[in-house]
Enzyme design. Structure first.
Site, PDB file in Angstrom:
ATOM      1  N   ARG A 122       0.840  -1.197   0.000  1.00  0.00           N
ATOM      2  CA  ARG A 122       0.000   0.000   0.000  1.00  0.00           C
ATOM      3  C   ARG A 122       0.874   1.246   0.000  1.00  0.00           C
ATOM      4  NH1 ARG A 122      -5.301  -1.396   3.555  1.00  0.00           N
ATOM      5  NH2 ARG A 122      -6.639  -1.150   1.755  1.00  0.00           N
ATOM      6  N   SER A 133      -8.481  -1.679  -1.511  1.00  0.00           N
ATOM      7  CA  SER A 133      -9.104  -0.365  -1.339  1.00  0.00           C
ATOM      8  C   SER A 133     -10.288  -0.175  -2.278  1.00  0.00           C
ATOM      9  CB  SER A 133      -8.083   0.759  -1.562  1.00  0.00           C
ATOM     10  OG  SER A 133      -7.169   0.803  -0.486  1.00  0.00           O
TER      11      SER A 133
HETATM   12  P1  NAD Z   1      -8.752  -1.736   7.937  1.00  0.00           P
HETATM   13  O1  NAD Z   1      -9.821  -2.287   7.068  1.00  0.00           O
HETATM   14  O2  NAD Z   1      -7.586  -2.570   8.294  1.00  0.00           O
HETATM   15  O3  NAD Z   1      -9.382  -1.192   9.307  1.00  0.00           O
HETATM   16  C1  NAD Z   1     -10.455  -0.283   9.290  1.00  0.00           C
HETATM   17  C2  NAD Z   1     -10.279   0.804  10.319  1.00  0.00           C
HETATM   18  O4  NAD Z   1     -10.568   0.289  11.618  1.00  0.00           O
HETATM   19  C3  NAD Z   1      -8.888   1.410  10.420  1.00  0.00           C
HETATM   20  O5  NAD Z   1      -8.988   2.789  10.135  1.00  0.00           O
HETATM   21  C4  NAD Z   1      -8.503   1.165  11.880  1.00  0.00           C
HETATM   22  O6  NAD Z   1      -7.749   2.222  12.415  1.00  0.00           O
HETATM   23  C5  NAD Z   1      -9.842   1.053  12.534  1.00  0.00           C
HETATM   24  N1  NAD Z   1      -9.864   0.412  13.873  1.00  0.00           N
HETATM   25  C6  NAD Z   1      -9.155  -0.637  14.334  1.00  0.00           C
HETATM   26  N2  NAD Z   1      -9.473  -0.904  15.625  1.00  0.00           N
HETATM   27  C7  NAD Z   1     -10.428  -0.013  15.974  1.00  0.00           C
HETATM   28  C8  NAD Z   1     -11.143   0.234  17.169  1.00  0.00           C
HETATM   29  N3  NAD Z   1     -10.961  -0.493  18.260  1.00  0.00           N
HETATM   30  N4  NAD Z   1     -12.029   1.239  17.168  1.00  0.00           N
HETATM   31  C9  NAD Z   1     -12.233   1.999  16.082  1.00  0.00           C
HETATM   32  N5  NAD Z   1     -11.578   1.822  14.918  1.00  0.00           N
HETATM   33  C10 NAD Z   1     -10.678   0.837  14.867  1.00  0.00           C
HETATM   34  O7  NAD Z   1      -8.246  -0.367   7.318  1.00  0.00           O
HETATM   35  P2  NAD Z   1      -7.896   0.013   5.819  1.00  0.00           P
HETATM   36  O8  NAD Z   1      -9.084   0.539   5.138  1.00  0.00           O
HETATM   37  O9  NAD Z   1      -7.160  -1.091   5.192  1.00  0.00           O
HETATM   38  O10 NAD Z   1      -6.888   1.230   6.087  1.00  0.00           O
HETATM   39  C11 NAD Z   1      -5.851   1.106   7.038  1.00  0.00           C
HETATM   40  C12 NAD Z   1      -4.777   2.149   6.802  1.00  0.00           C
HETATM   41  O11 NAD Z   1      -4.112   1.952   5.577  1.00  0.00           O
HETATM   42  C13 NAD Z   1      -5.282   3.577   6.758  1.00  0.00           C
HETATM   43  O12 NAD Z   1      -4.331   4.399   7.411  1.00  0.00           O
HETATM   44  C14 NAD Z   1      -5.318   3.890   5.323  1.00  0.00           C
HETATM   45  O13 NAD Z   1      -5.250   5.273   5.049  1.00  0.00           O
HETATM   46  C15 NAD Z   1      -4.078   3.166   4.857  1.00  0.00           C
HETATM   47  N6  NAD Z   1      -4.111   2.909   3.425  1.00  0.00           N
HETATM   48  C16 NAD Z   1      -3.109   3.409   2.627  1.00  0.00           C
HETATM   49  C17 NAD Z   1      -3.124   3.201   1.249  1.00  0.00           C
HETATM   50  C18 NAD Z   1      -2.059   3.717   0.324  1.00  0.00           C
HETATM   51  O14 NAD Z   1      -1.964   3.267  -0.778  1.00  0.00           O
HETATM   52  N7  NAD Z   1      -1.239   4.650   0.714  1.00  0.00           N
HETATM   53  C19 NAD Z   1      -4.166   2.466   0.692  1.00  0.00           C
HETATM   54  C20 NAD Z   1      -5.158   1.959   1.519  1.00  0.00           C
HETATM   55  C21 NAD Z   1      -5.115   2.187   2.885  1.00  0.00           C
END
Ligand code: NAD
Length: 381
Positions: A122, A133
């Site tokens: 990512r 995503s």
């Molecule tokens: P995910 O599906 O793994 O998790 C969903 C969300 O749940 C996360 O935001 C996490 O912080 C939250 N979470 C975990 N425990 C929790 C709790 N107890 N209470 C409330 N919320 C809680 O997440 P995702 O969609 O895969 O994204 C994770 C990270 O990866 C983010 O920072 C996102 O911006 C980043 N990301 C980066 C890229 C990139 O290409 N740069 C792409 C996709 C995601």
């Protein structure tokens, strides 16, 4: 070189890994495209539409797997599908190597190269191939639509001749990709929208979307998100208590809860407990996007819609992207096409599986008879 997409065999799966549009793009890269007859039907793409786009329609999976050098799929392959791979063939698909050790062994023994779309690093350069995503975005949107379809009232407030209608209140728990999509959809439908995440750095983003970030009365900041690559780490017991206390306060006034909270490599944390469901108004709706990993809500049953004793609807469907198969196939096939672009530096229909490329290396889980998962840590710049 020929690239082909079979019909998905997982029960109920409606997506397809190649669309007529993505096939046109793949042909520009010099590839010949094949599709199994009927593979796009459930997503709204007919065999005729593929044929019109220059795709050869092949009858049956056996013929498709035999003819194609590169096989593009959505769901992880089943053993019968891996069995049809061989040395010199490349499979590009979701794979979840950590959960599918046997399939990984089988693919290695077959000598096939496997690129797992769920393993694409990512990083910014790879965002165009980030299928996790693109699918999470759809799931977040669809979760709100599903909630609306089960909710007996409007989202937006209205003043009508027949009376004043208050807006619905929506709480989104977990503001990753799916959660942010849910926030955007909920705001656009006019609901008063709240969102919570353990990563306080998302507060600004949530507020810029017109929703309200739920702050806890909790002094100790969570660990720096940067330390965990932007992912959440398990919370301390004290933090968890503060979080649950806040949710208990909110439960009686919230109409719709969308939960998306996940921590990589763990079961979903339980955050919306039975007593919170019991405190909600009848007719309220919970959509649990973490259902596949055990659910964030105590009452969630994966793939089911259940109704609590006090009349709260709890939805645990795990196939939201497939429920929007046309959109999901369009985005997923584009992710695949971008992967193929990076695998085809000469744009000459010749696949160059460059294991020196961080993105390709990171996503490759078997290569030339060896298991290459997990990948080495990214090079320090
Ligand atoms: P995910 O599906 O793994 O998790 C969903 C969300 O749940 C996360 O935001 C996490 O912080 C939250 N979470 C975990 N425990 C929790 C709790 N107890 N209470 C409330 N919320 C809680 O997440 P995702 O969609 O895969 O994204 C994770 C990270 O990866 C983010 O920072 C996102 O911006 C980043 N990301 C980066 C890229 C990139 O290409 N740069 C792409 C996709 C995601």
């Amino acid at each position: 070189v020929k690239i082909g997409a079979p019909r998905e065999i997982f029960a109920g799966e409606a997506r397809v890994a190649m669309t007529p549009d993505s096939a046109l793009q793949l042909q520009k890269l010099g590839y010949e495209c094949l599709i199994e007859a009927g593979a796009g039907k459930a997503a709204g793409f007919s065999d005729e539409a593929y044929a019109k786009a220059g795709v050869t329609v092949v009858e049956g999976a056996e013929a498709l797997f035999a003819a194609a050098d590169v096989i593009a799929k959505v769901r992880p392959p089943e053993a019968s599908e891996v069995d049809r791979l061989s040395s010199g063939k490349t499979l590009i698909s979701f794979f979840y190597p950590a959960q599918n050790k046997e399939l990984l062994e089988q693919a290695k023994d077959k000598g096939a190269n496997v690129i797992a779309m769920d393993m694409v690093p990512r990083i910014s350069r790879a965002q165009k191939m980030d299928a996790l995503s693109s699918m999470a975005n759809i799931a977040g949107y669809r979760a709100v639509i599903e909630a609306g379809n089960n909710f007996g009232r409007f989202f937006t407030g209205q003043v009508t001749a027949a009376g004043k209608i208050p807006p619905a209140k929506v709480l989104v728990i977990g503001a990753g990709v799916a959660g942010l999509a849910a926030v955007g959809t909920s705001v656009s439908l006019g609901a008063i929208t709240y969102a919570f995440d353990v990563r306080p750095e998302v507060a600004e983003q949530i507020e810029s979307m017109g929703a309200e970030f739920v702050f806890l009365d909790f002094k100790e900041q969570q660990q720096d998100g940067a330390a965990t690559g932007g992912y959440a780490a398990p919370s301390s017991p004290e933090f968890r208590e503060a979080q649950l206390k806040k949710f208990r306060e909110l439960a009686p006034e919230i109409d719709i809860v969308i939960t998306t909270a996940l921590i990589p490599g763990r079961d979903a944390p339980k955050l919306w407990l039975a007593d919170m469901v019991a405190a909600m108004k009848p007719g309220s709706v919970i959509v649990d996007l973490a259902a596949e990993r055990g659910g964030n809500c105590d009452l969630t049953v994966a793939d089911q819609r259940v109704v609590s004793e006090n009349g709260v609807i709890v939805i645990g469907y795990t196939d939201f992207p497939s429920r929007m198969a046309t959109q999901a196939s369009t985005l997923y096939s584009t992710n695949i096409r971008h992967m193929m672009t990076d695998l085809t530096p000469g744009k000459d229909g010749k696949l160059v599986h460059n294991m020196e490329d961080d993105v390709i290396r990171g996503a490759t889980v078997t290569f030339e008879g060896a298991i290459t998962y997990p990948p080495p840590p990214p090079k320090v710049q």
